[in-house]
Each structure stands twice: as structure tokens, then as C-alpha cells.
Design a protein around this motif. Structure first.
Motif, PDB file in Angstrom:
ATOM      1  N   ILE A 162       0.828  -1.203   0.000  1.00 36.57           N
ATOM      2  CA  ILE A 162       0.000   0.000   0.000  1.00 36.57           C
ATOM      3  C   ILE A 162       0.870   1.264   0.000  1.00 36.57           C
ATOM      4  N   SER A 163       2.091   1.129   0.516  1.00 37.28           N
ATOM      5  CA  SER A 163       2.950   2.317   0.532  1.00 37.28           C
ATOM      6  C   SER A 163       3.465   2.665  -0.863  1.00 37.28           C
ATOM      7  N   ASP A 164       3.280   1.767  -1.834  1.00 37.99           N
ATOM      8  CA  ASP A 164       3.700   2.066  -3.208  1.00 37.99           C
ATOM      9  C   ASP A 164       2.559   2.612  -4.058  1.00 37.99           C
ATOM     10  N   TRP A 165       1.384   2.739  -3.483  1.00 41.49           N
ATOM     11  CA  TRP A 165       0.247   3.190  -4.285  1.00 41.49           C
ATOM     12  C   TRP A 165       0.349   4.664  -4.679  1.00 41.49           C
ATOM     13  N   GLY A 166       1.134   5.393  -3.919  1.00 40.13           N
ATOM     14  CA  GLY A 166       1.251   6.821  -4.207  1.00 40.13           C
ATOM     15  C   GLY A 166       0.171   7.661  -3.556  1.00 40.13           C
ATOM     16  N   LEU A 167      -0.374   7.165  -2.428  1.00 41.33           N
ATOM     17  CA  LEU A 167      -1.402   7.954  -1.739  1.00 41.33           C
ATOM     18  C   LEU A 167      -0.840   9.287  -1.231  1.00 41.33           C
ATOM     19  N   GLU A 168       0.500   9.342  -1.069  1.00 39.22           N
ATOM     20  CA  GLU A 168       1.097  10.618  -0.622  1.00 39.22           C
ATOM     21  C   GLU A 168       0.847  11.723  -1.621  1.00 39.22           C
ATOM     22  N   PHE A 169       0.501  11.364  -2.862  1.00 44.14           N
ATOM     23  CA  PHE A 169       0.271  12.440  -3.816  1.00 44.14           C
ATOM     24  C   PHE A 169      -0.888  13.322  -3.374  1.00 44.14           C
ATOM     25  N   ALA A 170      -1.807  12.758  -2.603  1.00 45.95           N
ATOM     26  CA  ALA A 170      -2.900  13.587  -2.073  1.00 45.95           C
ATOM     27  C   ALA A 170      -2.330  14.768  -1.293  1.00 45.95           C
ATOM     28  N   MET A 171      -1.234  14.522  -0.586  1.00 45.43           N
ATOM     29  CA  MET A 171      -0.597  15.606   0.166  1.00 45.43           C
ATOM     30  C   MET A 171       0.039  16.626  -0.784  1.00 45.43           C
ATOM     31  N   VAL A 172       0.695  16.132  -1.821  1.00 46.53           N
ATOM     32  CA  VAL A 172       1.318  17.042  -2.787  1.00 46.53           C
ATOM     33  C   VAL A 172       0.265  17.969  -3.389  1.00 46.53           C
ATOM     34  N   ALA A 173      -0.835  17.375  -3.859  1.00 47.10           N
ATOM     35  CA  ALA A 173      -1.885  18.177  -4.492  1.00 47.10           C
ATOM     36  C   ALA A 173      -2.491  19.172  -3.501  1.00 47.10           C
ATOM     37  N   THR A 174      -2.653  18.740  -2.261  1.00 48.79           N
ATOM     38  CA  THR A 174      -3.216  19.634  -1.249  1.00 48.79           C
ATOM     39  C   THR A 174      -2.293  20.812  -0.984  1.00 48.79           C
ATOM     40  N   PHE A 175      -1.012  20.516  -0.838  1.00 52.13           N
ATOM     41  CA  PHE A 175      -0.064  21.596  -0.580  1.00 52.13           C
ATOM     42  C   PHE A 175      -0.059  22.588  -1.752  1.00 52.13           C
ATOM     43  N   ILE A 176      -0.159  22.066  -2.970  1.00 53.01           N
ATOM     44  CA  ILE A 176      -0.190  22.977  -4.114  1.00 53.01           C
ATOM     45  C   ILE A 176      -1.458  23.831  -4.055  1.00 53.01           C
ATOM     46  N   GLY A 177      -2.576  23.210  -3.683  1.00 53.25           N
ATOM     47  CA  GLY A 177      -3.817  23.963  -3.532  1.00 53.25           C
ATOM     48  C   GLY A 177      -3.710  25.038  -2.455  1.00 53.25           C
ATOM     49  N   ILE A 178      -2.870  24.799  -1.461  1.00 57.09           N
ATOM     50  CA  ILE A 178      -2.676  25.785  -0.386  1.00 57.09           C
ATOM     51  C   ILE A 178      -1.725  26.892  -0.836  1.00 57.09           C
ATOM     52  N   VAL A 179      -0.719  26.503  -1.618  1.00 57.95           N
ATOM     53  CA  VAL A 179       0.334  27.452  -2.000  1.00 57.95           C
ATOM     54  C   VAL A 179      -0.140  28.429  -3.080  1.00 57.95           C
ATOM     55  N   THR A 180      -0.910  27.950  -4.059  1.00 62.01           N
ATOM     56  CA  THR A 180      -1.223  28.797  -5.216  1.00 62.01           C
ATOM     57  C   THR A 180      -1.917  30.120  -4.866  1.00 62.01           C
ATOM     58  N   PRO A 181      -2.802  30.175  -3.882  1.00 58.88           N
ATOM     59  CA  PRO A 181      -3.410  31.488  -3.602  1.00 58.88           C
ATOM     60  C   PRO A 181      -2.401  32.546  -3.158  1.00 58.88           C
ATOM     61  N   TYR A 182      -1.237  32.106  -2.654  1.00 61.53           N
ATOM     62  CA  TYR A 182      -0.216  33.069  -2.237  1.00 61.53           C
ATOM     63  C   TYR A 182       0.512  33.679  -3.442  1.00 61.53           C
ATOM     64  N   LEU A 183       0.457  32.986  -4.586  1.00 58.91           N
ATOM     65  CA  LEU A 183       1.289  33.397  -5.723  1.00 58.91           C
ATOM     66  C   LEU A 183       0.662  34.575  -6.454  1.00 58.91           C
ATOM     67  N   LYS A 184       0.676  35.726  -5.796  1.00 57.69           N
ATOM     68  CA  LYS A 184       0.084  36.915  -6.383  1.00 57.69           C
ATOM     69  C   LYS A 184       1.061  38.070  -6.491  1.00 57.69           C
ATOM     70  N   SER A 185       2.226  37.939  -5.835  1.00 53.72           N
ATOM     71  CA  SER A 185       3.179  39.039  -5.911  1.00 53.72           C
ATOM     72  C   SER A 185       4.589  38.486  -6.062  1.00 53.72           C
ATOM     73  N   VAL A 186       5.508  39.363  -6.474  1.00 49.06           N
ATOM     74  CA  VAL A 186       6.888  38.956  -6.750  1.00 49.06           C
ATOM     75  C   VAL A 186       7.558  38.284  -5.541  1.00 49.06           C
ATOM     76  N   PRO A 187       7.448  38.837  -4.311  1.00 50.01           N
ATOM     77  CA  PRO A 187       8.146  38.181  -3.193  1.00 50.01           C
ATOM     78  C   PRO A 187       7.698  36.735  -2.976  1.00 50.01           C
ATOM     79  N   TYR A 188       6.400  36.486  -3.114  1.00 50.55           N
ATOM     80  CA  TYR A 188       5.924  35.110  -2.916  1.00 50.55           C
ATOM     81  C   TYR A 188       6.381  34.194  -4.052  1.00 50.55           C
ATOM     82  N   TRP A 189       6.371  34.701  -5.285  1.00 47.44           N
ATOM     83  CA  TRP A 189       6.917  33.909  -6.389  1.00 47.44           C
ATOM     84  C   TRP A 189       8.392  33.626  -6.162  1.00 47.44           C
ATOM     85  N   GLY A 190       9.112  34.614  -5.657  1.00 47.17           N
ATOM     86  CA  GLY A 190      10.533  34.435  -5.374  1.00 47.17           C
ATOM     87  C   GLY A 190      10.763  33.339  -4.360  1.00 47.17           C
TER      88      GLY A 190
END
Lengths: 240, 109
Positions: A162-190
Motif C-alpha cells: 500500500i505504501s507504493d500506491w502513491g497515496l502521498e500524492f494527495a498531500m502534494v496536491a493539497t499543498f499545491i492547492g494551499i500554496v497557489t493562492p499566495y502566488l500573487k506578488s513577486v516576493p511570494y513567487w521568489g
């Protein structure tokens, strides 16, 4: 909204990470059993220490017969990043009574910080109700972590691979969903860009040191860009 | 290992883990964070979350894995684009996860 509703919101925001954590809880329980450690040891680890990656590292060190101080020192280094979370959360918890802060400290894990901290920025948590959202997030994760530890210790071989199924990707996608709203200005992109490059470059460093260094570097770059754009703005205003 | 040693491991790990997490919270009512540090700490969420997932998304055991056949890379890229365009968290998560598992199913890896 009442406390229960707020806790529910915290738990709901943590669902993808809870799913992502399930294989690791199972894996931890089954690895402990595979190393001839009693189920009580596994339960004590998950319920008292409650520190995902440090628990795995400790299992490895126990298997390698490492002395006690090495295990404790390594745990310290692996969990060092949490002090950054605490420093960042201070502004939202300092008005709370001590016993609440002591409880919240126990639950300051990656997943709860990731799920709840941005909610303060996006307006779905505030100083009045944020701690309820936070406690809801960490209790739901705590429950999952301990239940899966027991299940893993009892029947680690039940779901092979079960550890090879890649369920951790749920965490990757979630973190990206959390990070993207911050990407609105140069310092955050930096900060975003530096975090990517530095974390990939420093990936091979032991005990999450690469993660800590990459984070510090990205914070520094974000802060400097922020300062720079502020100075720029002031100068622009002075010229008008 | 003896039971005493195992108990000491649990106790020691608990003390350092909880200590790191709680030390600032415990003194929060009197801790004064200077303004510059407060401003810098605002970059912690984006920095640490990105630093956790970037190596998972962009590398494998052999090094950089920026291949369109790598489910981790393509799934993360999809999530990022959806997140930037639609700004809806649940949509970002669901589409990313869907793309990831479809690719894993068809491409393997």
C-alpha cells in the motif's frame, strides 16, 4: 459558528492529508512489528511522541542498535522545522489561555500547520475561532495516526504494497492547492522558486536538513524582495 | 532492547518533540517578535510547503525526473496550473489526484 462546527471545518480541511497519512500509519505499525517491537511500543510512539517522520527514523536507528542519545538528537534535528511553524503561529495564539497553547503545541505537525495556517490568511479562520479549527484538524489527524498504527501493527501484511500506491500524492496536491493562492506578488513567487530549486538541490542532505535550509533560504529571499518592493514603492511615492 | 531502554526512547523523543513545538507557545504571552522577523515569518508557509513537495514532484531515486511520463511531475504541474487559473482548492486537489492516478494506471511508475 460554534466550536464544534469550527473543529469540523479544521478536520474537513485536513481530509486529503489524512488520506495521505493512512499508508504511513499502517507502515509504521507494521514496521514496528517487523522489527519485533511490541504493539505497545508502536502505540506509545504514535500517541505520545506523535511525530511521523521522526518515528520512522527512530525505528531505523533502533534496528541499527544506535545509542539513546543518537536517537534523541536525531529526533531533535528532524523536528526542528516545527519551531518555524510555532514562531509563525505565535501571532494567532498569544491571546489564548496557557492550557490551550500547551495543547496546541502538542498538535503542531506539518499537516495541521499546512491546513490551518493559510486559513488565517484567506479569512476562513481568525483569532477568535482559529484554535477550534486547529484542534479539529489535529485531533482528526491524531485519531487516524493512532488507529492506523494499531491496524498496521496487528495486520501489517494485510494490504501488501500500500505504501507504493502513491497515496502521498494527495498531500502534494493539497499543498499545491494551499500554496497557489499566495502566488500573487513577486516576493511570494521568489520564495516559491527558491524553495523549489533549493529543496531539490539539497535533497540528499540527511535528517531533513535540506528541507530546513531550503525553507530558510526561501524565507530570506521572500523577505528581501518584500523589503525591496516596499522601498521601491516609497521612492516612487516620493517622486510624485 | 530492554523495556526500560524502549521507555526511555519514548520519553526522550517526547521531550524533544514536544519541547520544540511548545516552547514558543508556552511563552507566547510575553514573547516579543521584532517587526522584521514577523514580516519574514509570513513567508514560512509557502516556503516550507513548497520545499516539502518539490523533491517529491520533480525527482525520483535517479535524480531530476521532469518527464511527461512521470505521474508525480505531471500531477503536480496540473495541480499548479489549475490552482493558478481557477483558484479553487478542492478543484486543484481533485484534478491533480485524478491525473496522477490515471497516469499511474496507464504509464505505471
Amino acid at each position: 459558528m460554534n466550536a464544534y462546527k469550527n473543529a469540523q471545518r479544521g478536520a474537513f480541511a485536513s481530509i486529503p492529508m489524512i488520506i495521505g497519512g493512512v499508508p504511513f500509519g499502517l507502515l509504521f505499525g507494521s514496521l514496528a512489528a517487523a522489527n519485533d517491537l511490541s504493539i505497545w511500543f508502536a502505540i506509545a510512539m504514535s500517541s505520545i511522541v506523535f511525530a511521523g517522520s521522526a518515528q520512522f527514523v527512530a525505528l531505523g536507528l533502533i534496528a541499527a542498535d544506535a545509542p539513546l542519545w543518537v536517537i534523541i538528537l536525531t529526533t531533535f534535528v528532524v523536528n526542528l522545522r516545527h519551531i518555524l511553524y510555532a514562531a509563525d503561529m505565535l501571532r494567532f495564539v498569544r491571546h489564548l489561555p496557557l492550557r490551550l497553547r500547551l495543547l496546541m503545541g502538542f498538535g503542531l505537525i506539518d499537516e495541521t500547520y499546512a491546513a490551518v495556517r493559510p486559513m488565517y490568511d484567506m479569512g476562513s479562520a481568525n483569532k477568535a475561532d482559529g484554535h477550534q479549527v486547529y484542534i479539529g484538524s489535529f485531533l482528526s489527524f491524531y485519531l487516524m495516526w493512532n488507529v492506523t498504527t494499531v491496524l498496521g501493527a496487528l495486520a501489517g501484511e494485510l494490504i501488501p504494497g500500500i505504501s507504493d500506491w502513491g497515496l502521498e500524492f494527495a498531500m502534494v496536491a493539497t499543498f499545491i492547492g494551499i500554496v497557489t493562492p499566495y502566488l500573487k506578488s513577486v516576493p511570494y513567487w521568489g520564495a516559491f522558486g527558491v524553495a523549489i530549486i533549493a529543496s531539490v538541490t539539497l535533497k540528499e542532505m540527511p535528517n531533513h536538513l535540506g528541507l530546513i535550509l531550503a525553507t530558510l533560504l526561501a524565507v530570506l529571499v521572500g523577505y528581501c524582495l518584500d523589503r525591496y518592493s516596499e522601498v521601491d514603492k516609497k521612492r516612487g511615492a516620493a517622486n510624485v | 532492547m530492554s523495556n526500560l531502554e524502549l521507555a526511555l526512547i519514548i520519553l526522550g523523543m517526547f521531550i524533544v518533540t514536544y519541547g520544540i513545538r511548545v516552547v514558543l507557545f508556552a511563552g507566547a504571552h510575553r514573547a516579543e517578535i521584532p517587526e522584521w522577523l514577523d514580516k519574514a515569518l509570513k513567508f514560512v508557509p509557502i516556503s516550507v510547503l513548497t520545499a516539502i513537495i518539490a523533491p517529491m514532484s520533480l525527482t525520483n531515486s535517479e535524480g531530476l525526473a521532469l518527464s511527461l511520463l512521470n505521474p508525480w511531475f505531471v500531477g503536480a504541474l496540473t495541480s499548479l496550473l489549475i490552482g493558478l487559473v481557477f483558484k479553487r482548492q478542492l478543484l486543484t486537489i481533485c484534478v491533480g489526484v485524478l491525473v496522477f492516478f490515471l497516469m499511474k494506471l496507464f504509464v505505471g511508475g
